[in-house]
Scaffold this motif. Sequence first.
Motif, PDB file in Angstrom:
ATOM      1  N   ARG A  15       0.387  -1.351  -0.327  1.00 49.79           N
ATOM      2  CA  ARG A  15       0.125   0.189  -0.031  1.00 49.79           C
ATOM      3  C   ARG A  15       1.153   1.047   0.075  1.00 49.79           C
ATOM      4  NH1 ARG A  15      -4.268   1.053   4.785  1.00 49.79           N
ATOM      5  NH2 ARG A  15      -5.358  -0.867   4.022  1.00 49.79           N
ATOM      6  N   SER A  16       1.899   1.101   0.672  1.00 47.68           N
ATOM      7  CA  SER A  16       2.539   2.390   1.025  1.00 47.68           C
ATOM      8  C   SER A  16       3.580   2.634  -0.394  1.00 47.68           C
ATOM      9  CB  SER A  16       3.588   2.330   2.042  1.00 47.68           C
ATOM     10  OG  SER A  16       5.038   1.335   1.657  1.00 47.68           O
ATOM     11  N   ILE A  17       3.895   1.756  -1.193  1.00 48.44           N
ATOM     12  CA  ILE A  17       3.984   2.091  -3.132  1.00 48.44           C
ATOM     13  C   ILE A  17       2.957   2.102  -3.668  1.00 48.44           C
ATOM     14  CG2 ILE A  17       5.004   1.112  -4.713  1.00 48.44           C
ATOM     15  CD1 ILE A  17       6.526  -0.775  -3.151  1.00 48.44           C
ATOM     16  N   GLU A  18       1.935   1.947  -3.568  1.00 50.32           N
ATOM     17  CA  GLU A  18       0.885   2.656  -4.169  1.00 50.32           C
ATOM     18  C   GLU A  18       0.357   4.222  -3.506  1.00 50.32           C
ATOM     19  OE1 GLU A  18      -1.842   2.820  -7.719  1.00 50.32           O
ATOM     20  OE2 GLU A  18      -0.233   1.303  -6.951  1.00 50.32           O
ATOM     21  N   SER A  19       0.898   4.131  -2.283  1.00 51.95           N
ATOM     22  CA  SER A  19       0.172   5.426  -2.158  1.00 51.95           C
ATOM     23  C   SER A  19       1.278   6.561  -2.590  1.00 51.95           C
ATOM     24  CB  SER A  19       0.013   5.671  -0.794  1.00 51.95           C
ATOM     25  OG  SER A  19       0.870   5.067   0.232  1.00 51.95           O
ATOM     26  N   LEU A  24       2.289  11.174  -5.537  1.00 53.85           N
ATOM     27  CA  LEU A  24       3.620  12.374  -6.456  1.00 53.85           C
ATOM     28  C   LEU A  24       2.196  12.183  -7.830  1.00 53.85           C
ATOM     29  CD1 LEU A  24       6.450   9.928  -7.138  1.00 53.85           C
ATOM     30  CD2 LEU A  24       6.056  12.062  -5.823  1.00 53.85           C
ATOM     31  N   VAL A  25       2.052  11.533  -8.247  1.00 46.77           N
ATOM     32  CA  VAL A  25       0.203  12.410  -9.215  1.00 46.77           C
ATOM     33  C   VAL A  25      -0.056  13.159  -8.725  1.00 46.77           C
ATOM     34  CG1 VAL A  25      -1.443  11.472 -10.724  1.00 46.77           C
ATOM     35  CG2 VAL A  25       0.980   9.813 -10.585  1.00 46.77           C
ATOM     36  N   SER A  26      -0.843  13.127  -7.599  1.00 47.54           N
ATOM     37  CA  SER A  26      -1.991  14.187  -7.227  1.00 47.54           C
ATOM     38  C   SER A  26      -1.284  15.069  -6.916  1.00 47.54           C
ATOM     39  CB  SER A  26      -2.798  13.871  -5.743  1.00 47.54           C
ATOM     40  OG  SER A  26      -1.513  13.207  -4.939  1.00 47.54           O
ATOM     41  N   ASN A  27      -0.508  15.315  -5.983  1.00 48.26           N
ATOM     42  CA  ASN A  27       0.586  16.447  -6.090  1.00 48.26           C
ATOM     43  C   ASN A  27       1.709  16.643  -7.485  1.00 48.26           C
ATOM     44  OD1 ASN A  27      -0.300  17.202  -3.318  1.00 48.26           O
ATOM     45  ND2 ASN A  27       0.103  14.660  -3.397  1.00 48.26           N
ATOM     46  N   MET A  28       0.868  16.514  -8.387  1.00 50.56           N
ATOM     47  CA  MET A  28       2.145  17.086  -9.313  1.00 50.56           C
ATOM     48  C   MET A  28       3.137  18.307  -9.531  1.00 50.56           C
ATOM     49  SD  MET A  28       1.709  14.732 -12.485  1.00 50.56           S
ATOM     50  CE  MET A  28       0.049  16.303 -13.420  1.00 50.56           C
ATOM     51  N   VAL A  29       1.466  19.594  -9.339  1.00 46.77           N
ATOM     52  CA  VAL A  29       1.632  20.664  -9.688  1.00 46.77           C
ATOM     53  C   VAL A  29       2.659  20.813  -8.723  1.00 46.77           C
ATOM     54  CG1 VAL A  29       0.684  22.863  -9.396  1.00 46.77           C
ATOM     55  CG2 VAL A  29      -0.353  20.792 -10.909  1.00 46.77           C
ATOM     56  N   THR A  30       2.328  21.094  -7.212  1.00 50.65           N
ATOM     57  CA  THR A  30       3.327  21.368  -6.356  1.00 50.65           C
ATOM     58  C   THR A  30       4.696  20.701  -5.721  1.00 50.65           C
ATOM     59  OG1 THR A  30       0.975  21.399  -4.552  1.00 50.65           O
ATOM     60  CG2 THR A  30       3.491  21.262  -3.503  1.00 50.65           C
ATOM     61  N   ILE A  31       5.037  19.629  -6.948  1.00 52.95           N
ATOM     62  CA  ILE A  31       6.440  18.884  -6.920  1.00 52.95           C
ATOM     63  C   ILE A  31       7.059  19.624  -7.932  1.00 52.95           C
ATOM     64  CG2 ILE A  31       7.805  16.987  -7.195  1.00 52.95           C
ATOM     65  CD1 ILE A  31       5.602  15.196  -5.706  1.00 52.95           C
ATOM     66  N   TRP A 238      -2.669   9.891  11.964  1.00 56.63           N
ATOM     67  CA  TRP A 238      -1.868  10.036   9.909  1.00 56.63           C
ATOM     68  C   TRP A 238      -1.123   8.648  10.544  1.00 56.63           C
ATOM     69  CZ3 TRP A 238       1.230  14.442   9.527  1.00 56.63           C
ATOM     70  CH2 TRP A 238       0.273  15.973   9.433  1.00 56.63           C
ATOM     71  N   SER A 239      -0.672   8.159   8.664  1.00 58.50           N
ATOM     72  CA  SER A 239      -0.610   6.793   8.972  1.00 58.50           C
ATOM     73  C   SER A 239       1.369   6.504   9.653  1.00 58.50           C
ATOM     74  CB  SER A 239      -0.475   6.649   7.379  1.00 58.50           C
ATOM     75  OG  SER A 239       0.554   6.888   6.912  1.00 58.50           O
ATOM     76  N   ILE A 240       1.883   5.442   9.717  1.00 58.50           N
ATOM     77  CA  ILE A 240       2.868   5.803  10.288  1.00 58.50           C
ATOM     78  C   ILE A 240       4.353   6.609   8.896  1.00 58.50           C
ATOM     79  CG2 ILE A 240       5.047   4.222  11.349  1.00 58.50           C
ATOM     80  CD1 ILE A 240       2.357   2.567  11.886  1.00 58.50           C
ATOM     81  N   PRO A 241       4.178   6.573   7.878  1.00 62.09           N
ATOM     82  CA  PRO A 241       5.293   6.667   7.412  1.00 62.09           C
ATOM     83  C   PRO A 241       4.899   8.280   7.255  1.00 62.09           C
ATOM     84  CG  PRO A 241       3.756   5.780   6.116  1.00 62.09           C
ATOM     85  CD  PRO A 241       3.366   4.515   7.813  1.00 62.09           C
TER      86      PRO A 241
END
Lengths: 443, 528, 353
Positions: A15-19, A24-31, A238-241
Amino acid sequence: MQSKTTVLRESFVPRSIESIKQFLVSNMVTIMFVILSVLGYKVSGMTPFLFFMDITARISRNAFLVLALIIPVMAGMGLNFSIVLGAMAAQAVVIFVTHWGIGGLPGIVLAVALVTPLAALLGFLTGTLFNRTKGQEMIAGLILGYFAQGVYELIFLQLVGSLIPMSNPRLIMGSGVGVRTTIDLTGGLKYGLDWPGQYWGNDLLLRPTLPWTALGLSVLLALVLLAYQLRAEKRKRWSIPRMVASMVGIVVIAAWSIVQIRSNSQINWIRVPLLTWLVIGAACVGLHFFSKTKLGQDMRSVGQNRHVAAVAGIDVNRVRIKAIILSMVMAAWGHIIFLQNLGTFSTYGSHEQVGLYSAAALLIGGATVAKASIKHAVLGTILFHTLFIVAPAAGRQLFGDAQIGEYFRVFVAYGVIGITLAMHAWKHVLQSRSDAKPSGTEH
Amino acid sequence: MGAAPILRMRGISKSFHGTQVLHDVNLEIMPGEIHGIVGENGAGKSTLMNILFGMDVIHSTGGYEGSLEIAGKPVDIKSPLQAMEHGIGMVHQEFMLLPSYSVAENIKLNREVLKPNLVSRLFGSGLQSLDYERMYRDARRALGRLNVGIDEFAPIAGLPVGYMQFTEIARELDKENLRILVFDEPTAVLGESEAAHLLKAIQEIAAEGIAVLFITHRLSEIMEVCHNITVLRDGRVVATRKKNETNVLELAELMVGRSMQFNTNSKRQVQRGKPILEVKDFKVDMPGEQVRSVDLTVYQGEILGIGGLAGQGKIGIANGIMGLFPASGEVKINGEPLELNSSQAAIAAGLAFVSEDRRGVGLLLDASIELNIASGAMFGHGKFLKTWGPFSQTDRRAIRENALKYIKQLGVRCTGPTQKVRQLSGGNQQKVCIARALTMNPKILLVSEPTRGIDVGAKQVVLDLLRELNEELGMTIVVTSSELAELRSICSRIAIITDGQVAGILRPDDSDVNFGLLMAGQPIEKGA
Amino acid sequence: MASNSFLKRIDLARLIIAEFFVFLCITAVALRLNLAELITSSLSRIGMWSVLVLAMLPAIVSGIGPNFGVSLGIICGLLGGLTALELAYRLDEIVQFSPGILFLMAILFSLPFALLVGVGYGWLLNRVKGSEMMIATYVGFSIVSIMKLAWVFLPFTNPEMAWPIGRGVRVQVALGNRGLAQLLNNFLAIRIGEVVIPTGLLLSGALCALLVWFFMRSQTGMAMAAAGSNPRFAQAAGISVDRQRIIGTVLSTVLGAVGILIYSQSYGFLQLYEGPMFMPFVAVAAILIGGASVSKANITHVVVGTILFLGIQVVAVPVANAFTADWSSMGEISRKIIQNGVILYALTQAGGE
């Protein structure tokens, strides 16, 4: 308990890889803008001192204005370009407060007290207009801004001094008619909020250095996060990572601050306008609180679907007007903060780009036309203004012409809004095509 | 029981823009009663419910006549909010849910549990905080009453439709003063097992003493759960029956029964030419009128009727053939396969279409009559144009002559060929639509709802016109209509569409019962 | 009854503006202003803008609404103009182009840009149905601002265009050197007393209008109008709505390109950088003042709107100045208020979703 932890552990890795991918995709603009800012900073060859001094000032100056855009997005009205009207109201009030010669913190308080009803009235009128142009609020807001610019010029360029009696050689043009094109707030409202001690002759009151502020902020942030993690319901934690990543970030900032404090770097000369930052912080807390109130919930309901909200008995038009009033009042306050920090302003121009730059900052922070949060506003303000600072210098370094960097940053502002709007509209078209009423069973 | 009725509607009448859609409707419901309302499309069911719910469409069009009583007290409901205050809840046909909210937030929509805080004490109750804990608890309780295990924290987006439907019901149940609950076609979106679960839930809700109004066209469901049944037809109550005093056959007959006397077209079934239009395993994705799998053959020179209840897919067939909604399957014209999903191909193959949505699809309302009449042939076949290489100009004179011809022939009442179509009455607009189709000189004419929204006199004229076209010019016509009586008056065969399929093909002089049964999705058992 | 329907057609906003114009004209006469000069500059101002306003027509008719992004077409026109000037400079040794030929070359060179950009822009607008106006505005802003970068980097070498020092094209490129300035204005110009009628300018505006009028009566034009006024009707009639919208956008972009060249020759300069930024709003306001709405327009609206709106702009300044010298900004202020007020009014009349 046992089973739940195993489930967690099992799903953790994939899940962490997927997330991360999704993140990355949903924060493309910011990144993209983070990378652009870092590159720009590298290329510009600016000293950290100059950069941090500038960014500190720009955050203090602009963050509040960006926050003013959040509520209308919540209410489904998109980016509220009509905040220019709030800025005009602020300038009008600042002109009068300057005319009366009231400066410092008292002047700021007076300006805020005067501008609030004015901005609320403008907000009410604008909201009423938006209710008659549903679905086209953004273009209506933009045009309304241009229209109001005409009215504003009519009042301050032609009527003041001729129909509205006012004589003040510092403010009025030589001919006796019209307010001067630039107004100097020095000795008046300038730094009224940023530097409140000045009024009482204490230069350093409420002006800690940047490293100490950063250290204080990171400790505060860490405490708040921990408190949340302990007190919130399980499923909201919040999740641990995510927690680890945030803590690492906080620790890095804290460590940097300590290193700076212990060195004799120039960074220690940079002073933070604490009162202004407190006001911005209060606005963030207030917005957060507001989103969990009945009115905030109504706004989000209306924002998602006006028809459903209306059937549920929400007075859609009223809620929308309230959203614009709140936004307009916040914009007016924000612009007062902006002006007192700037110190001198162009009577007929300082407000013009308020809508553009605030909207661009919000979007760069990761917001969309339909979703915006405090996080987006704060992050966006930092990123957008970083770009603003470094672009001209980078332009000079790369092409020998600072103008090119300036062109570039203006293009970025327009471009990011244009692209976000287009993507949102496209998504909206696709969506309405796919979910045109659920009908019939699919056997 | 013997108690007073919880809801009493008396002498309810309503007209929209001069068209009477409800005439003197009376209705009484006891607490704990499940009352079914059945009727064809346009019988007035939804208007009646809109009145009960105080919807804006009613009040913005001049209100209604008659009186409403709730628990013996006369009430005047002006808005959905007031309806709610009177204890009326409604599960709408389309979902009234907000996708990014959780199930609980949707259940408590605009009825959020609030707790005061410092700010709200200063600035008013609008700033009270939401009490999420209690909202979740309430939601859980309401869902519990329905016996469904839906996670109240889950966002609506992504839930299966059945869960959405139960969320809506839970929302109504959560209203503490709920006394009357309206279900508008609640099973239409559900699968079989979900539908069964829902019917059980409805019975349990009624057992708690809540009056339920159940609107559906599925007669079997009505018979399964309702105590009493009211049949509406053409805006009138034609019958109110107790469940154990009636049966599906009677309801079907009552629902369909002839509202107007037309001459049944019985002598015309003999002449059957070769197949001109063949449709096989035809599917159309038209929202609200899904066509699932239709096989149909139209013979040269006949008038084929397509009937059925609203939402069953009859409207979708012609729209699919004309390429207006995504379609798949096989369509042949004169044995030649027709390219699907292309209006251009359909028009080129010699089809012409008179749409059911006259004002939306059929006409350019702000253009002249002459232009409307010529437009089909102009855009479809390149007629009425003078061309020079790649350049073209409209041939004003030819357009005018053609328009004058049809205005005279069809008796369009207008001030002249340049009058705007918007200014014409519904009947005359329909004549313009037909003239437009005829100008295209079609091999097959597809006509949908030819008499919808036009007055009685004009209806007869339009129907006679279609008959004449068929009899005198030998034109093949496919008529789709919700008004069975009309179909029976002009068609040689009538296909009834139920659930997106052909339930059966009947002769116009078959019995009302057979028509009713096919429309209600029941098989015809005996010859009847 | 008759007056009632008349009032309905000429609604309040337009009536006020028309009356304002009449009031200005009467005041101008009463104040004994130099009428000949006013008429002359009104005529040339109207002619300058006519084709840019005309560019709104195909956009509205095809259903994308007033083209707030006509700045794209304007930029294509500017590119065409610069290319023609550059070519003329490079070929100076070999051949000298007459101003007329040069002007036609400018138009010719701008066409491929306009066609290409128009198709792409139309494609984009087809994907954002319902938000065309806002998207068009921001596409226009974005392109104008990215072109500011492009003007700096484009490899033009003609010294009439480039900054003497530094890089890039000048903010304003003079057209006088090659006889392009006032080319159309002076063509067949008629002098009646002190009034100069810019016959060539007005004729070229009229020619464009005539071509558009012919186009609107062709099969494609009719189909475009059908697609714009009722997309579902058009679809049922076998018309590709998206294609018609692209045609409308392309046409609008092309007219924008031609329009800016006609505008620039009268003005005497090609205005780059910020120049095209706010021009679309003037054109949009003009056609709306002429009686168009965001979904309906015809040639009459173009003509009436151009005369009214640009006429006001010319007459307002001297009238205001005649009252008091301090009111010098009045012309610009009244333009802002009228222009944006009219667009706002049209937006409220569209009734939203």
